[in-house]
Design a protein around this motif. Structure first.
Motif, short mmCIF file in Angstrom:
data_model
loop_
_atom_site.label_atom_id
_atom_site.label_comp_id
_atom_site.label_asym_id
_atom_site.label_seq_id
_atom_site.Cartn_x
_atom_site.Cartn_y
_atom_site.Cartn_z
N UNK A 5 0.85 -1.18 0.00
CA UNK A 5 0.00 0.00 0.00
C UNK A 5 0.89 1.23 0.00
N UNK A 6 0.49 2.25 -0.74
CA UNK A 6 1.21 3.51 -0.77
C UNK A 6 0.27 4.60 -0.23
N UNK A 7 0.72 5.31 0.80
CA UNK A 7 -0.05 6.41 1.35
C UNK A 7 0.16 7.63 0.45
N UNK A 8 -0.94 8.19 -0.06
CA UNK A 8 -0.88 9.30 -1.00
C UNK A 8 -0.99 10.67 -0.33
N UNK A 28 -9.37 2.37 5.90
CA UNK A 28 -10.04 3.49 6.57
C UNK A 28 -10.27 4.65 5.61
N UNK A 29 -11.26 5.45 5.92
CA UNK A 29 -11.52 6.68 5.16
C UNK A 29 -10.43 7.69 5.48
N UNK A 30 -10.07 8.50 4.49
CA UNK A 30 -9.07 9.55 4.72
C UNK A 30 -9.74 10.92 4.80
N UNK A 31 -11.06 10.94 4.77
CA UNK A 31 -11.82 12.18 4.84
C UNK A 31 -13.10 11.92 5.62
N UNK A 46 -7.09 7.77 0.40
CA UNK A 46 -5.74 8.33 0.39
C UNK A 46 -4.68 7.28 0.11
N UNK A 47 -5.09 6.15 -0.48
CA UNK A 47 -4.19 5.02 -0.70
C UNK A 47 -4.18 4.56 -2.15
N UNK A 48 -3.07 3.98 -2.55
CA UNK A 48 -2.94 3.25 -3.80
C UNK A 48 -2.37 1.88 -3.43
N UNK A 49 -2.59 0.89 -4.29
CA UNK A 49 -2.07 -0.45 -4.03
C UNK A 49 -1.25 -0.92 -5.21
N UNK A 84 -4.29 -0.36 -11.93
CA UNK A 84 -4.92 0.84 -11.37
C UNK A 84 -3.88 1.71 -10.65
N UNK A 85 -2.80 1.08 -10.18
CA UNK A 85 -1.71 1.79 -9.51
C UNK A 85 -1.09 2.78 -10.49
N UNK A 86 -0.82 4.01 -10.14
CA UNK A 86 -0.72 4.62 -8.82
C UNK A 86 -1.94 5.45 -8.41
N UNK A 87 -3.10 5.18 -9.01
CA UNK A 87 -4.31 5.95 -8.68
C UNK A 87 -4.84 5.60 -7.30
N UNK A 88 -5.46 6.58 -6.67
CA UNK A 88 -6.10 6.36 -5.37
C UNK A 88 -7.33 5.48 -5.55
N UNK A 89 -7.47 4.47 -4.70
CA UNK A 89 -8.70 3.69 -4.71
C UNK A 89 -9.65 4.25 -3.66
N UNK A 90 -10.94 4.19 -3.98
CA UNK A 90 -11.98 4.73 -3.11
C UNK A 90 -13.06 3.68 -2.91
#
Length: 139
Positions: A5-8, A28-31, A46-49, A84-90
């Motif tokens: 996981x990459x924290x964005x 977890x939600x980042x907002x 706020x994460x990418x995988x 999908x990396x490096x896009x944020x997943x939601x």
């Protein structure tokens, strides 16, 4: 094998497993987001995988979400492809209650499980991902 996981952003919570026997990583939600009754809303993590070519990350609803929080993953099971990396997943959530539901930043909202997958012998996929959420077709 690459899987991480990459924290964005600084609001992202690094996912972890609750026990050694857990298959899912708590996401977890980042907002902080409020979802009105019947409303569908994307919630940032706020994460990418990053993962191997034969991996897929599946989002699975937390068992407490419907009964305790009044929300469900709108698409029942989310699919994040390796490209999908490096896009944020939601996460996409629906409020199934009759009251507004607030998801707080840092609140665990879903689980992520990594799975290996196979392809058919005559697979001929040649397209390249050009964006993030919904980029391989119409939403």
């Amino acid at each position: 094998m690459t899987r991480q996981f990459k924290q964005l952003n600084e609001n992202a919570t690094k996912p972890d497993r609750a026990t050694e026997g857990s298959a899912g990583y708590d996401i977890a939600a980042s907002e902080t987001v409020t979802i009105q009754p019947g409303q569908i809303k994307l919630v940032s993590t706020g994460l990418a995988a990053e993962m191997d070519k034969d991996d897929v990350m599946l989002f699975i609803d937390r068992s407490s979400n419907p009964l305790k929080r009044g929300i469900v993953l709108s698409n029942s099971l989310g699919v994040i492809d390796h490209d999908y990396f490096p896009n944020e997943f939601k996460g996409m959530f629906t409020n199934i209650s009759d009251k507004p539901v607030t998801i707080e930043a840092g609140q665990r909202i879903m689980q992520a499980v990594f799975v290996k997958y196979g392809l058919v012998d005559d697979d001929n996929a040649s397209g390249k991902r050009t964006g993030g959420f919904g980029s391989t077709g119409e939403i």
